[in-house]
Design an enzyme around this catalytic site. Structure first.
Site, short mmCIF file in Angstrom:
data_model
loop_
_atom_site.label_atom_id
_atom_site.label_comp_id
_atom_site.label_asym_id
_atom_site.label_seq_id
_atom_site.Cartn_x
_atom_site.Cartn_y
_atom_site.Cartn_z
N GLY A 29 0.82 -1.20 0.00
CA GLY A 29 0.00 0.00 0.00
C GLY A 29 0.85 1.24 0.00
O GLY A 29 2.06 1.19 -0.21
N ASN A 30 0.23 2.38 0.22
CA ASN A 30 0.98 3.65 0.27
C ASN A 30 0.31 4.58 1.27
O ASN A 30 -0.73 4.26 1.84
CB ASN A 30 1.06 4.27 -1.13
CG ASN A 30 -0.30 4.56 -1.71
OD1 ASN A 30 -1.04 5.41 -1.21
ND2 ASN A 30 -0.67 3.82 -2.77
N ARG A 31 0.91 5.73 1.49
CA ARG A 31 0.49 6.63 2.56
C ARG A 31 -0.57 7.64 2.16
O ARG A 31 -0.82 8.60 2.87
CB ARG A 31 1.71 7.38 3.12
CG ARG A 31 2.73 6.48 3.75
CD ARG A 31 3.84 7.28 4.38
NE ARG A 31 4.95 6.45 4.81
CZ ARG A 31 4.95 5.72 5.93
NH1 ARG A 31 3.90 5.74 6.73
NH2 ARG A 31 5.99 4.98 6.23
N SER A 32 -1.21 7.44 1.02
CA SER A 32 -2.26 8.38 0.63
C SER A 32 -3.40 8.38 1.65
O SER A 32 -3.88 7.33 2.06
CB SER A 32 -2.82 7.98 -0.75
OG SER A 32 -3.95 8.76 -1.05
N ALA A 97 -3.54 7.60 -5.50
CA ALA A 97 -2.16 7.09 -5.51
C ALA A 97 -2.25 5.61 -5.89
O ALA A 97 -2.64 4.77 -5.09
CB ALA A 97 -1.53 7.25 -4.13
#
Ligand code: C5P
Length: 225
Positions: A29-32, A97
């Protein structure tokens, strides 16, 4: 009061961060946070647009009032949802993102430390959804992309961003300079708005709602041309 300059315009906005499953309990995942995309959807609705918000993972944001919300977990789900919603839209905004890579396979059972493969993650490139949407765009449709860039200087960041705008073929590119209380995991954003015709203007540090207003001002100008 906000201008009603998007009255009746169909708008599709993607937001949040995709999660690419590895096994039943893990993902890449990512930090969006989703906050910028949600602010764009909310502001568009307030300015009269008919909004579809395609949402990947967020920090638990509530659906903005008056917006059709569609959930998408992975990049491929988000791609399908964007292709379904975009054909008769006047404006498409890719604020999500999207993971550039996904695990090549999704294990049916939880991957164990004792599994024989010492390096169990192999990755496959995800499609570039923004580039695809540009390739199939309807006549007159305005397409907005985002870029989170890092660089040694503003000139560096802007040079990368200008090249990205060309490569992706969108009409507007919102450039976030990442870091120092901006962009990811914060309430505030700052950056630049680049347009395909060579235009470039700064977006001053402010709330994500404020940035959304600046972006819709630029879109409304393009639509009126
Ligand atoms: O190339 P980069 O990931 O920096 O481009 C960011 C822009 O492209 C954003 O608008 C993002 O939503 C979009 N994107 C996409 N599909 C991907 C990766 C990014 O549509 N696989």
């Amino acid at each position: 009061a906000l201008p009603r300059d998007l009255e009746g315009v169909r708008v599709v906005v993607s937001a949040g961060g995709t999660r690419e499953p590895l096994d039943p309990v893990r993902y890449l995942g990512n930090r969006s946070s989703g906050k910028q995309g949600y602010a764009l959807a909310r502001t568009a609705a307030q300015r009269g647009a008919r909004v579809t918000l395609v949402s990947a993972h967020t920090v638990g944001l509530p659906a903005p009032a008056g917006v059709d919300l569609v959930h998408a977990g992975t990049a491929e789900e988000l791609r399908d949802a964007m292709h379904a919603a975009s054909p008769n839209a006047g404006v498409v905004v890719m604020a999500a993102a999207v993971a550039d890579f996904r695990p090549s396979t999704r294990a049916e059972y939880k991957i164990k430390k004792t599994d024989s493969d010492p390096d169990p993650v192999s990755l496959t490139r995800n499609p570039d959804i923004l580039a695809e949407l540009v390739a199939v765009r309807a006549p007159g449709q305005v397409i907005v992309g985002f870029a989170a860039e890092t660089g040694d200087s503003n000139a560096d960041v802007l040079e990368h961003a200008r090249a990205k705008l060309k490569r992706k073929g969108c009409d507007l590119l919102v450039v976030n300079a990442v870091g120092e209380g901006r962009a990811f995991e914060t309430e505030d954003n700052a950056g630049w708005l680049l347009s395909a015709d060579g235009g470039e203007r700064p977006i001053e540090l402010g709330s994500k709602a404020h940035m959304a207003s600046d972006i819709w001002d630029a879109v409304a100008q393009l639509i009126q041309q």
